[in-house]
Design a protein around this motif. Sequence first.
Motif, mmCIF file in Angstrom:
data_model
loop_
_atom_site.group_PDB
_atom_site.id
_atom_site.type_symbol
_atom_site.label_atom_id
_atom_site.label_comp_id
_atom_site.label_asym_id
_atom_site.label_seq_id
_atom_site.Cartn_x
_atom_site.Cartn_y
_atom_site.Cartn_z
ATOM 1 N N GLU A 39 17.608 -19.046 14.961
ATOM 2 C CA GLU A 39 16.309 -19.311 15.713
ATOM 3 C C GLU A 39 15.198 -18.608 15.896
ATOM 4 O O GLU A 39 15.829 -17.387 16.345
ATOM 5 C CB GLU A 39 17.179 -19.514 17.313
ATOM 6 C CG GLU A 39 17.726 -20.986 17.701
ATOM 7 C CD GLU A 39 18.096 -20.655 18.634
ATOM 8 O OE1 GLU A 39 18.980 -20.752 18.719
ATOM 9 O OE2 GLU A 39 17.711 -21.443 19.592
ATOM 10 N N VAL A 40 14.291 -19.289 15.956
ATOM 11 C CA VAL A 40 13.476 -19.172 15.329
ATOM 12 C C VAL A 40 11.771 -19.360 16.565
ATOM 13 O O VAL A 40 11.812 -20.471 16.528
ATOM 14 C CB VAL A 40 12.520 -19.141 14.107
ATOM 15 C CG1 VAL A 40 10.765 -18.679 14.466
ATOM 16 C CG2 VAL A 40 12.734 -18.722 12.624
ATOM 17 N N ILE A 41 11.599 -18.463 17.223
ATOM 18 C CA ILE A 41 10.000 -19.129 17.883
ATOM 19 C C ILE A 41 8.910 -19.052 17.263
ATOM 20 O O ILE A 41 8.425 -17.775 17.535
ATOM 21 C CB ILE A 41 9.982 -18.133 19.208
ATOM 22 C CG1 ILE A 41 11.778 -19.307 20.057
ATOM 23 C CG2 ILE A 41 9.085 -19.182 20.563
ATOM 24 C CD1 ILE A 41 11.634 -18.493 21.209
ATOM 25 N N PHE A 42 8.233 -20.160 17.162
ATOM 26 C CA PHE A 42 6.991 -19.182 16.730
ATOM 27 C C PHE A 42 5.531 -18.868 17.463
ATOM 28 O O PHE A 42 5.394 -20.105 18.939
ATOM 29 C CB PHE A 42 6.275 -20.929 15.679
ATOM 30 C CG PHE A 42 6.595 -20.824 14.714
ATOM 31 C CD1 PHE A 42 6.499 -20.810 13.600
ATOM 32 C CD2 PHE A 42 8.362 -21.316 14.178
ATOM 33 C CE1 PHE A 42 6.683 -20.012 12.080
ATOM 34 C CE2 PHE A 42 8.796 -21.486 13.103
ATOM 35 C CZ PHE A 42 8.671 -21.088 11.794
ATOM 36 N N TYR A 57 3.995 -25.752 11.283
ATOM 37 C CA TYR A 57 5.326 -26.476 11.926
ATOM 38 C C TYR A 57 6.094 -27.632 11.725
ATOM 39 O O TYR A 57 7.432 -27.442 11.400
ATOM 40 C CB TYR A 57 4.440 -26.353 13.638
ATOM 41 C CG TYR A 57 5.908 -26.637 13.864
ATOM 42 C CD1 TYR A 57 7.223 -25.219 14.014
ATOM 43 C CD2 TYR A 57 6.429 -26.808 15.159
ATOM 44 C CE1 TYR A 57 8.410 -24.772 14.712
ATOM 45 C CE2 TYR A 57 7.555 -26.906 16.221
ATOM 46 C CZ TYR A 57 8.414 -26.207 15.539
ATOM 47 O OH TYR A 57 9.558 -26.102 16.532
ATOM 48 N N LEU A 62 14.027 -25.187 10.000
ATOM 49 C CA LEU A 62 14.143 -24.267 11.065
ATOM 50 C C LEU A 62 15.405 -25.234 12.396
ATOM 51 O O LEU A 62 14.226 -25.206 12.841
ATOM 52 C CB LEU A 62 13.839 -22.460 11.228
ATOM 53 C CG LEU A 62 13.507 -22.498 9.922
ATOM 54 C CD1 LEU A 62 12.912 -20.963 10.135
ATOM 55 C CD2 LEU A 62 14.668 -21.528 8.660
ATOM 56 N N LYS A 63 15.829 -24.312 12.538
ATOM 57 C CA LYS A 63 16.471 -24.663 14.420
ATOM 58 C C LYS A 63 15.185 -23.592 15.232
ATOM 59 O O LYS A 63 14.993 -22.295 15.082
ATOM 60 C CB LYS A 63 17.184 -24.373 14.907
ATOM 61 C CG LYS A 63 17.829 -24.486 16.299
ATOM 62 C CD LYS A 63 19.411 -24.528 17.142
ATOM 63 C CE LYS A 63 19.620 -24.295 18.249
ATOM 64 N NZ LYS A 63 18.729 -25.148 19.405
ATOM 65 N N SER A 64 13.660 -24.147 15.474
ATOM 66 C CA SER A 64 13.029 -23.976 16.436
ATOM 67 C C SER A 64 12.194 -24.064 17.635
ATOM 68 O O SER A 64 12.197 -25.227 17.800
ATOM 69 C CB SER A 64 11.759 -22.927 15.559
ATOM 70 O OG SER A 64 11.346 -24.448 14.979
ATOM 71 N N ARG A 65 11.176 -23.562 18.004
ATOM 72 C CA ARG A 65 10.256 -24.325 18.906
ATOM 73 C C ARG A 65 8.767 -23.255 18.685
ATOM 74 O O ARG A 65 9.053 -22.021 17.391
ATOM 75 C CB ARG A 65 10.778 -23.910 20.244
ATOM 76 C CG ARG A 65 11.669 -23.621 21.119
ATOM 77 C CD ARG A 65 12.241 -23.957 22.526
ATOM 78 N NE ARG A 65 13.291 -22.261 23.076
ATOM 79 C CZ ARG A 65 12.862 -22.012 23.862
ATOM 80 N NH1 ARG A 65 12.315 -22.141 24.629
ATOM 81 N NH2 ARG A 65 14.306 -20.985 23.495
ATOM 82 N N LYS A 96 14.948 -12.791 21.153
ATOM 83 C CA LYS A 96 14.727 -13.637 19.060
ATOM 84 C C LYS A 96 13.631 -13.250 18.114
ATOM 85 O O LYS A 96 12.623 -12.200 18.684
ATOM 86 C CB LYS A 96 13.712 -15.551 20.107
ATOM 87 C CG LYS A 96 13.926 -15.128 21.930
ATOM 88 C CD LYS A 96 15.326 -16.146 21.889
ATOM 89 C CE LYS A 96 16.035 -16.630 22.320
ATOM 90 N NZ LYS A 96 15.356 -17.330 23.881
#
Length: 178
Positions: A39-42, A57, A62-65, A96
């Motif tokens: 799980e990634v946060i950009f 983006y 990916l499961k991400s925000r 994270k």
Amino acid sequence: MTEVQILDKRFREYIPENSVQKRITELADQINNDFEGKEVIFVGVLNGAFIFAADLYRRIDLKSRITFIKLASYAGTSSSGEIRELIGWNEDLKGKSVIIIEDIVDTGITLEHTVDNLIIRNVREISIVTLLLKPAAYKKNIQIDYVGFEIPNDFVVGYGLDYNGEGRNLPSVYALVS
Ligand code: IMP
């Protein structure tokens, strides 16, 4: 060769729109592979990275925000070296995997400041993607994981990058005509 005038300066097309877009697809494919199952946060660095972040983006599966911070170190066509943090950091990033999205890394001062701010937030891992890197200007030891294009130490505009606030809407990257 396409040339554009922005304020008092002329710029010449340097990386055409289709090359930029093709390279972004390659970078997104690599990130999708490397972070599969995570799980990634950009974290996009405003203002310059807003167009790159949006295009990158949309290719991420990916499961991400995504969130954005705003810093500034530039006035005119050379780095002032001073950082001002204007907005940012309201996400809980503890534990994270974070990927910083930069438009361009020049001296690396902005990048270092962003990384330092993430380290104190106890993130699990920090990776960096930048569309452009000026290796001759880069003075830091921070590893940049994903680089779109290495460019000479010339001032560039377009694709989110500005000259005194203008030129961000150009779809290609342009270099200053000396
Ligand atoms: P650094 O802190 O010296 O690495 O500079 C990074 C920031 O300066 C970038 O996020 C851009 O906003 C700006 N910058 C650096 N080089 C250029 C350029 O060639 N054109 C436009 N902005 C630039």
